[in-house]
Design a protein around this motif. Structure first.
Motif, PDB file in Angstrom:
ATOM      1  N   THR A 114     -32.988 -51.209  13.365  1.00 39.31           N
ATOM      2  CA  THR A 114     -32.667 -51.577  14.740  1.00 39.31           C
ATOM      3  C   THR A 114     -32.122 -50.369  15.490  1.00 39.31           C
ATOM      4  O   THR A 114     -31.215 -49.688  15.007  1.00 39.31           O
ATOM      5  CB  THR A 114     -31.621 -52.710  14.780  1.00 39.31           C
ATOM      6  OG1 THR A 114     -32.156 -53.856  14.097  1.00 39.31           O
ATOM      7  CG2 THR A 114     -31.308 -53.102  16.220  1.00 39.31           C
ATOM      8  N   THR A 150     -30.026 -49.123  18.359  1.00 39.87           N
ATOM      9  CA  THR A 150     -28.961 -49.708  19.182  1.00 39.87           C
ATOM     10  C   THR A 150     -28.726 -48.963  20.488  1.00 39.87           C
ATOM     11  O   THR A 150     -28.150 -49.514  21.423  1.00 39.87           O
ATOM     12  CB  THR A 150     -27.644 -49.756  18.389  1.00 39.87           C
ATOM     13  OG1 THR A 150     -27.324 -48.427  17.936  1.00 39.87           O
ATOM     14  CG2 THR A 150     -27.775 -50.678  17.180  1.00 39.87           C
ATOM     15  N   GLU A 151     -29.126 -47.698  20.577  1.00 41.45           N
ATOM     16  CA  GLU A 151     -28.890 -46.914  21.788  1.00 41.45           C
ATOM     17  C   GLU A 151     -30.161 -46.168  22.177  1.00 41.45           C
ATOM     18  O   GLU A 151     -30.201 -44.942  22.188  1.00 41.45           O
ATOM     19  CB  GLU A 151     -27.729 -45.942  21.575  1.00 41.45           C
ATOM     20  CG  GLU A 151     -26.400 -46.633  21.282  1.00 41.45           C
ATOM     21  CD  GLU A 151     -25.269 -45.650  21.065  1.00 41.45           C
ATOM     22  OE1 GLU A 151     -25.507 -44.431  21.230  1.00 41.45           O
ATOM     23  OE2 GLU A 151     -24.165 -46.087  20.744  1.00 41.45           O
ATOM     24  N   GLU A 172     -33.096 -53.638  19.989  1.00 45.43           N
ATOM     25  CA  GLU A 172     -32.433 -54.873  19.575  1.00 45.43           C
ATOM     26  C   GLU A 172     -33.137 -56.138  20.044  1.00 45.43           C
ATOM     27  O   GLU A 172     -33.027 -57.191  19.416  1.00 45.43           O
ATOM     28  CB  GLU A 172     -30.991 -54.869  20.087  1.00 45.43           C
ATOM     29  CG  GLU A 172     -30.125 -53.788  19.450  1.00 45.43           C
ATOM     30  CD  GLU A 172     -28.719 -53.733  20.022  1.00 45.43           C
ATOM     31  OE1 GLU A 172     -27.774 -54.139  19.325  1.00 45.43           O
ATOM     32  OE2 GLU A 172     -28.586 -53.290  21.184  1.00 45.43           O
TER      33      GLU A 172
END
Length: 345
Positions: free
Chosen positions: A63, A65-66, A276
């Motif tokens: 995943t 995330t940023e 995400e």
């Protein structure tokens, strides 16, 4: 004259609901019970299948995330239901393993496509951006677009692409090319339409419809120096492979085969990194919205260029066509890629 003894007629009790039941009725109830049992069994199997696929996908997929740039640098959110998904392919396995795609990378993205889902979901539009396209990278000046990953990771890459298409990227999917090999084998091979005959790593790829196994698929999408026009044909081959994979995935042969579906998810998920929002639920809902899409509704194009050039520091680069890019940008912004495709392909 003798009297006759009167006949006494006995009445049978009125039949109850149970005694009224006919043989046909009993069969009907039995059949209903069987159907209910079958439905429960199917639901259980389906539930197991969904759980099994979800566990494999979410357990093996990284995943991100940023992945997106700062909000103030981005185009406004769309007001319609159209979506843009950035697809990135790389030969560098380590980037996904290390979980550091959000930041600067030593590697560069080898393949870049924007998958556009129009609001009416009448088709899917894939736009390839040549990896050597010469663009302005915020904070770094002019460079090849695939250098954005090395300079600033996914956030900078997304920012550059959003600047080109004039609208937001909703999700990002990064895949390592090694995953193509296992995915192809899980699908039982894929048949691509090859436009230029060539050889690579001992594999012969004649022109026409050819069926590829995993090893062959990997060489097919990687080959670049084999062609007179280099990366242009490489992009065409990657698009041909993508179309073949989607065709195989949505075929009844695959959709009605749970074992193959599970094998497909098991094969590709370890090679994926996604933002995400790309959850199992999102994939199921998106697939449902595209249920009427057929192979003939997949459209592939390439961001317009004027050819090959040389940068001031001597690099061989691809020059984007300013006028053509303006038209493509407008098509993305107004969700009119169908009209753009019809006019340019």
């Amino acid at each position: 004259m003798s009297q006759q003894t009167p006949r006494i007629r006995t009445r049978k009790p009125a039949p109850t609901a149970r005694t009224k039941m006919t043989t046909g009725g009993k069969i009907g109830l039995t059949l209903l019970a069987v159907l209910v049992a079958a439905a429960v069994a199917v639901a259980a199997v389906l539930g197991w299948f969904v759980t099994r696929v979800s566990t494999s996908y979410e357990g093996n997929t990284e995943t991100l995330t940023e992945a997106f740039p700062e909000e103030e640098t981005r185009p406004a959110e769309r007001q319609d239901n159209a979506q843009n998904i950035l697809l990135l392919g790389s030969d560098t396995r380590g980037a996904i393993d290390e979980g550091t795609l959000d930041g600067p990378q030593d590697s560069r993205s080898d393949t870049m496509m924007v998958m556009h889902l129009p609001a009416d979901r009448d088709g899917i539009y894939f736009t390839s951006i040549m990896r050597d396209s010469w663009v302005d990278i915020p904070g770094f000046g002019e460079a090849k677009i695939n250098a954005a990953m090395a300079y600033g990771g996914l956030p900078l890459t997304v920012q550059v692409v959003e600047g080109l298409i004039g609208t937001r990227i909703d999700e990002v999917v990064v895949i390592d090319f090694e995953g193509f090999k296992d995915l192809t084998n899980a699908l039982g091979g894929v048949t691509v339409t090859n436009t230029v005959a060539f050889e690579a790593n001992g594999h012969n790829f004649p022109a026409g419809d050819i069926k590829l196994n995993g090893e062959e698929a990997l060489d097919f999408v990687r080959a670049r120096k084999n062609f007179a026009d280099g990366d242009y044909q490489r992009v065409r081959n990657q698009q041909a492979y993508m179309k073949a994979v989607v065709k195989q995935m949505i075929s009844s042969e695959t959709l009605t085969n749970p074992t193959r579906l599970i094998a497909m998810v098991d094969a590709i998920s370890p090679y994926l990194a996604v933002t995400e929002g790309v959850t199992t639920e999102y994939i199921v809902q998106t697939a449902a919205s595209l249920r009427n899409v057929r192979t003939s509704d997949l459209y592939f194009m390439t961001a317009p260029t004027t050819g090959v050039g040389t940068s001031a520091d001597g690099q061989s680069i691809i020059l984007l066509d300013p006028e053509g890019m303006a038209q493509l940008r407008e098509a993305f912004e107004t969700d009119t890629l169908a009209e753009y495709y019809a006019a340019h392909n």
